[in-house]
Design an enzyme around this catalytic site. Structure first.
Site, PDB file in Angstrom:
ATOM      1  N   ARG A   1      -7.596   5.553  -5.811  1.00 47.32           N
ATOM      2  CA  ARG A   1      -7.444   6.993  -5.870  1.00 47.32           C
ATOM      3  C   ARG A   1      -7.754   7.652  -7.162  1.00 47.32           C
ATOM      4  O   ARG A   1      -8.292   8.710  -7.397  1.00 47.32           O
ATOM      5  CB  ARG A   1      -6.015   7.527  -5.430  1.00 47.32           C
ATOM      6  CG  ARG A   1      -5.688   6.884  -4.070  1.00 47.32           C
ATOM      7  CD  ARG A   1      -4.039   7.075  -3.745  1.00 47.32           C
ATOM      8  NE  ARG A   1      -3.683   8.695  -4.065  1.00 47.32           N
ATOM      9  CZ  ARG A   1      -2.313   8.875  -3.844  1.00 47.32           C
ATOM     10  NH1 ARG A   1      -1.455   7.916  -3.901  1.00 47.32           N
ATOM     11  NH2 ARG A   1      -2.126  10.052  -3.950  1.00 47.32           N
TER      12      ARG A   1
ATOM     13  N   ILE B   1       0.882  -1.302  -0.049  1.00 49.77           N
ATOM     14  CA  ILE B   1      -0.054  -0.076  -0.143  1.00 49.77           C
ATOM     15  C   ILE B   1       1.015   1.112  -0.030  1.00 49.77           C
ATOM     16  O   ILE B   1       2.178   1.193   0.419  1.00 49.77           O
ATOM     17  CB  ILE B   1      -0.998  -0.009   1.278  1.00 49.77           C
ATOM     18  CG1 ILE B   1      -0.141  -0.135   2.631  1.00 49.77           C
ATOM     19  CG2 ILE B   1      -2.103  -1.025   1.036  1.00 49.77           C
ATOM     20  CD1 ILE B   1      -1.161   0.119   3.666  1.00 49.77           C
ATOM     21  N   ASP B   2       0.454   2.386  -0.554  1.00 47.65           N
ATOM     22  CA  ASP B   2       1.176   3.677  -0.511  1.00 47.65           C
ATOM     23  C   ASP B   2       1.818   4.050   0.829  1.00 47.65           C
ATOM     24  O   ASP B   2       1.182   3.743   1.959  1.00 47.65           O
ATOM     25  CB  ASP B   2       0.239   4.529  -1.091  1.00 47.65           C
ATOM     26  CG  ASP B   2       0.043   4.563  -2.579  1.00 47.65           C
ATOM     27  OD1 ASP B   2       0.594   3.585  -3.329  1.00 47.65           O
ATOM     28  OD2 ASP B   2      -1.274   4.728  -3.077  1.00 47.65           O
ATOM     29  N   LYS B   3       2.449   4.895   0.685  1.00 46.08           N
ATOM     30  CA  LYS B   3       3.221   5.409   2.060  1.00 46.08           C
ATOM     31  C   LYS B   3       2.166   6.171   2.724  1.00 46.08           C
ATOM     32  O   LYS B   3       2.111   5.868   4.115  1.00 46.08           O
ATOM     33  CB  LYS B   3       4.486   6.185   1.514  1.00 46.08           C
ATOM     34  CG  LYS B   3       5.092   6.835   2.921  1.00 46.08           C
ATOM     35  CD  LYS B   3       6.194   7.804   2.686  1.00 46.08           C
ATOM     36  CE  LYS B   3       6.861   8.301   3.943  1.00 46.08           C
ATOM     37  NZ  LYS B   3       8.075   9.277   3.395  1.00 46.08           N
TER      38      LYS B   3
ATOM     39  N   THR C   1      -1.235   5.686   2.847  1.00 51.17           N
ATOM     40  CA  THR C   1      -2.151   4.625   3.090  1.00 51.17           C
ATOM     41  C   THR C   1      -1.995   4.011   4.391  1.00 51.17           C
ATOM     42  O   THR C   1      -0.878   3.525   4.383  1.00 51.17           O
ATOM     43  CB  THR C   1      -2.430   3.729   1.678  1.00 51.17           C
ATOM     44  OG1 THR C   1      -2.557   4.697   0.583  1.00 51.17           O
ATOM     45  CG2 THR C   1      -3.470   2.915   2.020  1.00 51.17           C
TER      46      THR C   1
END
Length: 308
Positions: free
Chosen positions: A228, A133-135, A137
């Site tokens: 997103r 997952i994104d930083k 998130t």
């Protein structure tokens, strides 16, 4: 070193050992590793080759070879362990922590923190994230604890994200089927474009208020920034997501949280379901909008990705 044992059932009687192991979910790469980097396979305590026959009632055992060395350094990093057994670990990551080191960012990641936890227990291992997952998130990251478990967990894992988006969306389910490609004006940005890769996101609107809507999103595909990009394309960017048109007045990072993770746990394939409550900043944003954030929200999530 971890030892695995597989009894041979009647329907596998007369199979060659290599074929039998594949029916148990042992990958070709894992079989090769046991043969050439490990001690090999044993049938009733006797060393055997993968081209030998197996019979019903026999037991196959083998040790997984030690993990290869890793360049990731142990380092204290904030996260919690939401679930763990001999084959899988589910880590609950706060926003602001990257999952894995990069060339220009080698420390302070979830990988560093996991190795630090293993070291504190007197254990060794590597970091094998099944999902990333994104930083910014927050939420659940599934990790395999050995090479045998990794492909099995990857095949079965399903995720549900909570997303707080701008604008009022009608209640109920929805689906976005729109290809995603790199965005030409940005190194990391993505966009919906006919030339992109097929991308599908399913969602359910859980509630609306305060000019925002709370969604439970299940990605069918796994493209970079998929949720997103898809929600921004619908005209409802995530709150706080300034990369895709969101405003940061309500929350200072994109409001996306991996809240539910379901997977089949090796070696028996038993269903596991792990849930993560909203972190404080996301919950506060929901409170401002009059949206569910605590027990009411957890009750809503109970029907999403059920364990059975």
């Amino acid at each position: 070193m971890q030892r695995l044992t597989f009894p041979v059932p009647p329907d596998c009687d007369g199979m060659r050992l290599g074929v039998f192991l594949r029916t148990r979910g042992v990958s070709a790469a894992c079989i090769k590793s046991v043969k050439y980097q490990g001690a090999g396979f044993f049938l009733q305590g006797r060393s055997v080759h993968t081209d030998e026959w197996v019979r019903a009632g026999q037991r196959i055992t083998f040790d997984l070879p030690p993990d290869p060395p890793t360049d990731v350094q142990p380092e204290p990093v904030a996260f919690s362990v939401a679930y763990e057994d001999d084959f899988a670990a589910v880590l609950d990551k706060p926003a602001g922590v990257a999952v894995h080191p990069t060339l220009n960012h080698t420390g302070g990641t979830l990988a560093n923190g996991w190795l630090n936890l293993l070291q504190s227990r007197g254990e060794t291992g590597v970091f094998r994230p099944v999902n990333r997952i994104d930083k910014n998130t927050s939420g659940l990251v599934l990790c395999a604890k050995n090479a045998y478990a990794a492909p099995l967990l990857s095949k079965s894992a399903q995720k549900c994200y909570l997303a707080l988006v701008q604008g009022i969306m009608p209640p109920g389910p929805g689906r976005v089927d729109a290809p995603i490609a790199r965005r030409g004006d940005s190194i990391i940005g993505r966009c919906v474009d006919p030339s992109g890769k097929p991308s599908v996101t399913e969602y359910t609107v859980l509630g609306s208020g305060g000019g925002h809507s709370l969604l439970a999103c299940t990605p069918v595909t796994g493209r970079t920034h998929q949720i997103r990009v898809h929600l921004s394309w619908l005209g409802h960017p995530l709150a706080g997501d300034d990369l895709y048109g969101g405003e940061t007045a309500l929350i200072s990072r994109h409001a996306l949280h991996c809240a539910v993770l379901r997977f089949d746990c090796p070696p028996d394939g038993q269903h596991r379901r792990v849930v993560s409550p909203l972190p404080a900043d996301f919950a506060a944003a929901c409170d401002v909008c009059g949206l569910p954030a605590g027990d009411e929200l957890m009750l809503m999530l109970s029907s999403i990705l059920p364990p059975g």
